[in-house]
Design an enzyme around this catalytic site. Structure first.
Site, PDB file in Angstrom:
ATOM      1  CG  LEU A 497      -6.533 -18.178  13.758  1.00 28.60           C
ATOM      2  CD1 LEU A 497      -6.320 -17.316  12.517  1.00 28.60           C
ATOM      3  CD2 LEU A 497      -6.410 -19.648  13.393  1.00 28.60           C
ATOM      4  N   GLY A 498      -4.586 -17.119  17.855  1.00 23.91           N
ATOM      5  CA  GLY A 498      -3.457 -16.720  18.680  1.00 23.91           C
ATOM      6  C   GLY A 498      -3.753 -15.429  19.405  1.00 23.91           C
ATOM      7  CG  PHE A 502      -1.070  -4.010  20.898  1.00 24.75           C
ATOM      8  CD1 PHE A 502      -0.908  -3.590  22.201  1.00 24.75           C
ATOM      9  CD2 PHE A 502      -0.204  -3.512  19.929  1.00 24.75           C
ATOM     10  CE1 PHE A 502       0.082  -2.696  22.547  1.00 24.75           C
ATOM     11  CE2 PHE A 502       0.786  -2.618  20.264  1.00 24.75           C
ATOM     12  CZ  PHE A 502       0.943  -2.208  21.587  1.00 24.75           C
ATOM     13  N   GLY A 503      -4.007  -7.812  21.276  1.00 24.21           N
ATOM     14  CA  GLY A 503      -5.312  -8.367  20.986  1.00 24.21           C
ATOM     15  C   GLY A 503      -5.256  -9.817  20.574  1.00 24.21           C
ATOM     16  CG  ASP A 616       6.600  -6.750  18.581  1.00 23.03           C
ATOM     17  OD1 ASP A 616       7.553  -7.242  19.212  1.00 23.03           O
ATOM     18  OD2 ASP A 616       5.419  -7.069  18.774  1.00 23.03           O
TER      19      ASP A 616
END
Length: 807
Positions: A497-498, A502-503, A616
């Site tokens: 999905l994206g 960080f992951g 963030d």
């Protein structure tokens, strides 16, 4: 010598003009441009215009020798002078009169004290900020004083309440807006009740908006002459004031010489539950409720409107379950609601002084109309408060709250054991049958056996480190890695999905058919186990309609995986910055998204059990559900603030280029105002469908903030609106742009809180004029950056900064 004599005379003539004057005597005038200054230069009185124009002029009092003019009292607040012809003078009847061109009376003191016309009168500005009028040689006996006619501000020594001798009610009334001192919608006053304790309340119009906790407002006095509360600073000797804002917020502020600005020491209503009757009658509002909904009916009551209650709207309150009313003496008793704010005592309540807890209980039990009672410890004695109608404005107070005993019938009483709920306890005539206790024990044993059997069958499901996490967060579901692999087809790229700093996030489907989002922590990222556990701990606590819901997690070896609710419409940036898809977001939907994100951040900052700084916030971290409703995601960088902590510092700067506040990007200092800055960027991007780190203007020197700021100053703000929007409300859009500019102001202290942002977006408060924003000019692109700056210090596109060079 002949030369020095005229020079001496010149300076002698000049001296009176160099000495501050604090009085107006009979036959003297104070004109526009003149001022009175109190003896020790603490306060100043004169003519002023809130918006620095000459179109509306007022006579007011403000602090002397401060960088910004802080007005604390206004004479002609509802009748401004439209030019500079104003004159303030004392007439021969001892009345202070403000007049304008043509000798038109604008305002006067209308002193009710009869004085002899041959007397000489003086008006003086005192160092307390009080403008007083008196007969000469009788300076201790005032004919009139401004302290008896407050506007929106309380100074030390001022009161709110009633003066029985003069018949005056002393109350604060808000300004209409920041630039209009006229009488606004909100008032701060004392409500007198002969049968119970007086209440200190903020009203919006005629409706109660916030009610102070009974007995905790300082310096309350009630006697034959007055019933009032004095305002005193929390710290002796400090320069302090209390002000009622135009959007209903009551603040106490203290002046900081070190920072040359006002610091907030108290504010209300600050949280949703602080608003009067947030959950309606006969209910409890819990700001720390782990559920999405903060409202809960009192024992023996049920929602008046089940439909509204299901939609998280508790304003209708609750009704008694009892048909035909309570039957007295038929086994009825009391269920204790622990640690709550006293219900509103102005609604059918009675106070009896010096009555024991047992006597209070019996008095309520003997009166069939009594719905609840509370024993209150005051002034070294125990008083009894009883209520006889609906119970209003109850909220959980972990520290200051008392125990409220709510009357229920025997059926309801039997439902509440001493361990049934954290804040409920049984008290009354009915004793729980032994059979019920035995039945409960049997159920507990059966449940324990079932749990043991289930765990024995799945002993390989959870590893040692997972068990430790389970003990820490028992509300989480822990998934086996094989389940995650099957759900995502072994992390297939088709299901991707994206990707963030960080992951990577994958779409998955559980065996029961449920669609999930799986966030797999990158082994090479800077987050690591600590940040992963931080994100798990945070999201597990957060329950809000505008936050992504955590379903569970998986910990296996080096794998750290979050299982989240799947939101089918991807992220906000997917629509905003695509030429074709952005047209799908009409203005009404964009405005809903703006408000939803604002409420989500407000929950993080104020309404959750802990204060959380996201750090963030960006459009790619705003996900959209099937109804295009926004949900804030990605809490890997979030920090928890403890107690009264307002800000923190870090040497490890994390965040996203274009969304970071200047104090954080440069100095590593972050606070709630850092998130406010990021929200301001998101808001402006939603309005314009332009990225903040894009290039604007012909010379490509400005980012989005600078471009909007330039258009705002030129009164062309609507030119920034996305051209794909076919229709929108101009006033609403301009308000959003103004709020966005307020959020991105350079000084964190100038930025509003998220509570104020929500107020302004709703139209309940008028936004003030914004100051110069931060980052008006775009920095050079990374590929042209100074060679001394590492490229690791730049964030490309929407990737998150996880490493900065040492500074």
């Amino acid at each position: 010598m002949l030369f020095f004599k005229p020079l001496f005379l010149f300076f002698l003539l000049l001296m009176p003009f160099c000495t501050s004057i604090d009085t107006i005597a009979l036959n003297q005038q104070l004109k526009d441009g003149d001022t009175l200054v109190s003896k020790d230069r603490k306060f100043e009185l004169g003519f002023f215009s809130p918006d620095n124009s000459s179109s509306s002029t007022y006579v007011g009092i403000w602090y002397a020798d401060q960088p910004q003019k802080t007005v604390v009292w206004v004479a002609n607040r509802d009748k401004p002078i439209n030019d500079s012809s104003g004159v303030l003078a004392i007439n021969r009847y001892g009345i202070l009169v403000l007049s304008a061109a043509g000798n038109i009376s604008i305002w006067s003191t209308d002193a009710s004290v009869h004085v002899q016309t041959r007397s000489t009168f003086v008006a003086q500005l005192l160092d307390s900020g009080n403008l007083v009028l008196f007969e000469e040689n009788k300076s201790e006996s005032f004919i009139w004083q401004s302290f008896d006619y407050p506007t929106d501000t309380l100074l030390p020594g001022m009161k709110i309440g009633f003066n029985w001798k003069s018949g005056l009610e002393l109350k604060l009334t808000s300004w209409i807006s920041e630039n209009n001192p006229g009488t606004g919608d909100y008032s701060f006053r004392i409500v007198s009740n002969s049968t119970a304790t007086p209440l200190i309340v903020v009203f919006k119009g005629l409706s109660k908006y916030w009610r102070a906790d009974p007995g905790v407002w300082p310096n309350f006095v009630s006697n034959d002459e007055e019933m009032c509360s004095y305002f005193t600073p929390r710290e002796n000797g400090s320069v302090a004031r209390a002000v009622l804002r135009d959007y209903g917020l009551l603040q106490q502020l203290k002046w900081s010489d070190a920072d040359d600005q006002w610091k907030e020491t108290f504010a209300a209503p600050k949280y949703r539950c602080d608003k009067y009757g947030q959950c309606g009658a006969n209910s409890i509002c819990s700001p720390d409720n782990v559920n999405l909904f903060e409202c809960e009916c009192l024992p023996g009551y049920e929602p008046k409107s089940v439909n509204n209650w299901n939609q998280r709207n508790g304003s209708d309150g609750c009704l008694s379950k009892r048909i035909g009313g309570l039957k007295c003496g038929n086994g009825d008793g009391f269920v204790t609601v622990q640690r709550v704010k006293d219900p509103d005592a102005s609604i059918e309540a009675q106070l009896v002084k010096s009555m024991s807890d047992k006597e209070c209980e019996q008095a309520c039990l003997n009166n069939c109309s009594c719905t609840a009672y509370m024993s209150i410890g005051r002034e070294g004695r125990i008083d009894c408060m009883t209520w006889y109608d609906d119970l209003m404005d109850i909220l959980v107070r972990t520290e200051l709250g008392g125990d409220l005993y709510v009357r229920v019938d025997k059926i309801e009483l039997g439902k509440h054991t001493s361990k049934s709920k954290g804040f409920l306890r049984q008290r009354g005539a009915l004793v729980i049958p032994i059979v019920s206790v035995l039945l409960a024990l049997v159920l507990i044993i059966v449940f324990a056996c079932w749990r043991h059997k289930k765990k024995s069958k799945t002993k390989d499901y959870v590893e040692v480190d997972e068990l430790e996490e389970t003990r820490r967060h028992p509300e989480l579901q822990y998934f086996d890695l094989s389940t995650i692999l099957a759900a995502t087809d072994n992390f297939s790229l088709v299901n991707k999905l994206g990707q963030g700093g960080f992951g990577t996030v994958y779409k998955g489907q559980l065996p029961n058919g449920q669609i999930i989002a799986v966030k797999r922590l990158s082994r090479t990222s800077g987050q690591g186990v600590k940040e992963f556990e931080n994100e798990v701990a945070l999201i597990a606590r957060l329950q809000h309609r505008n936050l992504v819901k955590l379903l569970g997690c998986c910990i296996k070896g080096e794998e750290r995986i979050l299982v989240l609710e799947h939101l089918p419409n991807k992220s906000l940036d997917y629509f905003l910055f695509d030429h074709s898809r952005r047209s799908w977001l009409e203005w009404d939907k964009r405005f809903e998204i703006i408000n939803g994100v604002a409420r989500g951040i407000l929950y993080l900052h104020q309404d959750s059990r802990v204060r959380i700084i996201h750090r963030d916030l960006k459009t790619s971290n705003i996900l959209l559900d099937a109804g295009m409703n926004p949900k804030i995601s990605d809490f890997g960088m979030a920090r928890i603030f403890q107690g009264d902590q307002l800000q923190d510092n870090t040497n490890r700067i994390v965040g996203t280029y274009g969304y970071m506040s200047p104090e954080y990007a440069v100095f590593g200092s972050f606070s709630t105002k850092s998130d406010v800055f990021s929200f301001g960027i998101i808001l402006l991007e939603i309005v314009s469908s332009k990225k903040n780190n894009g290039l604007y203007q012909e010379d490509h020197s400005m980012n989005l903030i600078g471009h909007v700021w330039q258009l705002w100053r030129e009164d062309r703000a609507l030119e920034i609106v996305d051209s794909s929007l076919e229709s929108y409300q101009s006033e609403e859009v301009v308000r959003c742009i103004q709020v966005g500019l307020l959020c991105v102001q350079e000084d964190p202290e100038d930025r509003p809180t998220m509570a104020a942002v929500v107020f302004m977006l709703s139209g309940e408060a008028s936004p003030p004029g914004p100051k110069q924003p931060a980052f008006v000019f775009r920095s050079k692109p990374c590929n042209n950056a100074d060679p001394s700056v590492s490229k690791e210090s730049c964030s490309i596109n929407d990737l998150t900064i996880t490493k900065f060079q040492a500074r």
